[in-house]
Design an enzyme around this catalytic site. Sequence first.
Site, PDB file in Angstrom:
ATOM      1  N   GLY A  13      -2.045   4.084   6.906  1.00 16.39           N
ATOM      2  CA  GLY A  13      -2.706   4.370   5.624  1.00 16.39           C
ATOM      3  C   GLY A  13      -1.661   4.693   4.578  1.00 16.39           C
TER       4      GLY A  13
ATOM      5  N   THR B 171       0.829  -1.221   0.000  1.00 11.96           N
ATOM      6  CA  THR B 171       0.000   0.000   0.000  1.00 11.96           C
ATOM      7  C   THR B 171       0.856   1.259   0.000  1.00 11.96           C
ATOM      8  OG1 THR B 171      -1.295  -1.321   1.531  1.00 11.96           O
ATOM      9  CG2 THR B 171      -2.052   0.909   1.156  1.00 11.96           C
TER      10      THR B 171
ATOM     11  N   ASP C  51       2.630  -3.628  18.614  1.00 18.26           N
ATOM     12  CA  ASP C  51       2.846  -2.600  17.591  1.00 18.26           C
ATOM     13  C   ASP C  51       3.153  -1.255  18.276  1.00 18.26           C
ATOM     14  OD1 ASP C  51       2.344  -1.544  14.694  1.00 18.26           O
ATOM     15  OD2 ASP C  51       1.038  -0.318  15.951  1.00 18.26           O
TER      16      ASP C  51
ATOM     17  N   GLU D  62      10.683   8.410   9.196  1.00 18.83           N
ATOM     18  CA  GLU D  62       9.510   9.138   9.701  1.00 18.83           C
ATOM     19  C   GLU D  62       8.241   8.285   9.710  1.00 18.83           C
ATOM     20  OE1 GLU D  62       9.465  12.688  10.835  1.00 18.83           O
ATOM     21  OE2 GLU D  62       7.957  11.401  11.716  1.00 18.83           O
TER      22      GLU D  62
ATOM     23  N   ILE E 297       2.339  11.388  10.965  1.00 16.59           N
ATOM     24  CA  ILE E 297       2.636  12.461  11.931  1.00 16.59           C
ATOM     25  C   ILE E 297       4.152  12.692  11.980  1.00 16.59           C
ATOM     26  CG2 ILE E 297       2.449  13.162  14.343  1.00 16.59           C
ATOM     27  CD1 ILE E 297       0.069  11.295  14.649  1.00 16.59           C
TER      28      ILE E 297
ATOM     29  N   LYS F 172       6.802   1.212  18.498  1.00 16.09           N
ATOM     30  CA  LYS F 172       6.861   2.656  18.227  1.00 16.09           C
ATOM     31  C   LYS F 172       7.353   3.405  19.466  1.00 16.09           C
ATOM     32  CE  LYS F 172       3.035   2.037  15.018  1.00 16.09           C
ATOM     33  NZ  LYS F 172       1.581   2.003  14.908  1.00 16.09           N
TER      34      LYS F 172
HETATM   35  N1  HSE Z   1      -1.664  -1.480  12.597  1.00 21.58           N
HETATM   36  C1  HSE Z   1      -1.154  -0.188  12.930  1.00 21.58           C
HETATM   37  C2  HSE Z   1      -2.214   0.574  13.679  1.00 21.58           C
HETATM   38  C3  HSE Z   1      -0.784   0.653  11.749  1.00 21.58           C
HETATM   39  O1  HSE Z   1      -3.324   0.076  13.844  1.00 21.58           O
HETATM   40  O2  HSE Z   1      -1.934   1.671  14.127  1.00 21.58           O
HETATM   41  C4  HSE Z   1       0.633   0.621  11.384  1.00 21.58           C
HETATM   42  O3  HSE Z   1       1.506   0.798  12.433  1.00 21.58           O
END
Ligand code: HSE
Length: 448
Positions: free
Chosen positions: A314, A24, A213, A141, A148, A217
């Site tokens: 996205g 994507t 996830d 980024e 963001i 981050k």
């Molecule tokens: N699956 C992640 C989310 C998106 O739901 O934020 C990519 O990090």
Amino acid sequence: MQAQREKRPVVNRPLRIGIAGLGTVGAALIRILETDGKAIASKLGREVVVSAVSARSRSRDRGVDISGFDWFDDPVALAKSPDVDLFVELIGGEDGPAFAAVSAALERGCPVVTANKALLARHGVKLAQIAEKGDAQLSFEAAVAGGIPVIKTLREGLGSASITRVYGIMNGTCNYILTRMGNEGISFDTGLKDAQDLGYAEADPSFDIDGYDAAHKLAILTSLCFETEIATDQVFVEGISRITQADIKVAADLGFKIKLLGIGRRTPDGIEQRVHPTLVRKTSAIAGVDGVLNAVALETNHVQELMLAGPGAGGDASAASVLSDILDIARGARVPPLGVPSSALLPYTRAPMRVHEGGYYIRLNARDVPGALAAIATRMGESNISLESVIQRPDLRAVSPEAEAESTRTVVLITHDTIESAVREALAKIAEDGFIVDEPQLIRIEEF
Ligand code: HSE
């Protein structure tokens, strides 16, 4: 009247990029480069052109024409190609081809832009070292909070400001599920199914809902905030799958919303890194960040609080972040990948969760027998925990078959600030006393 100055002609050599991974984000990047190509060239004084690509399938329909680009079956060969001035890694995965290709590009001095949070979370320090040795820029980024610009803000935007706490909504899937549970009264399972149907969740949704996830981050952000090595394995992680409608309703009645937050904080005992469901006051700015949106807030000594909110995932949003890194590199920007030279990164010292201090929401299924509530309150007092409120909610149904089988009552305790180890100790004693069924629900309260 003075004649309008003519636009500067584009004279510099084009920047030739090679893209590995055409999912994507890769397809969106090609599309944006096509539509915005002229504007980009005019801004930079040079063109950005895709020279070569690599992906698993050459023939898959991605809605973009890749026939004009050189094709590589092997992303490492693409990364090593002398016809590529900048390598874009959109393959994903923490090891394997992504790591090999990024390393190969950096080793030969070729700048790299990646959206791969798992790669950075696992090998960020090593890759920063390789980048420094190869004298190549490494930028990422899109790896944290999609569209963001939080990495740029941390690496370049805060001057000498010292950060005391970073917190945020770092997973859109969880935020979407919790928002719909709050607004529409739907169950966690329905929220998850809808998130999957809408394509928000990762291929394995447990990565989202169990908090990993967000932990990836957070680990990257913590390193940038506190100038420490990336310590992904040291993040305390709890997901949202145990959050029930009872929790959402009681929290709302008390003036709170439940959000999955990632929080990094400097404490006297070290640095806390935690991802867990959190009660936040409805009046706080973070509580207003709903749906699939992400937000990251930075508390600093000089600029006080800064909050960035927007799309965390996205194709277009992430591709815009990838492109912003590409443009910076095309302009010649050089920034240490992790904000400071990798040799200056401090070892990460973990503040243990048992010394975490804050308020707690505790939901219990208490047996409906005389003395149960008094015994629970006594155990709290013995562990030196001061209660702000005790709420019995006979209207909220028990959530487990065990609790259904017995006569139980939903009891919620809200504590004043206390130490996590005290809460754990009190709950263990309450369980031993036999006045509750099921595991207690424990949700931390965060004040901003
Ligand atoms: N699956 C992640 C989310 C998106 O739901 O934020 C990519 O990090």
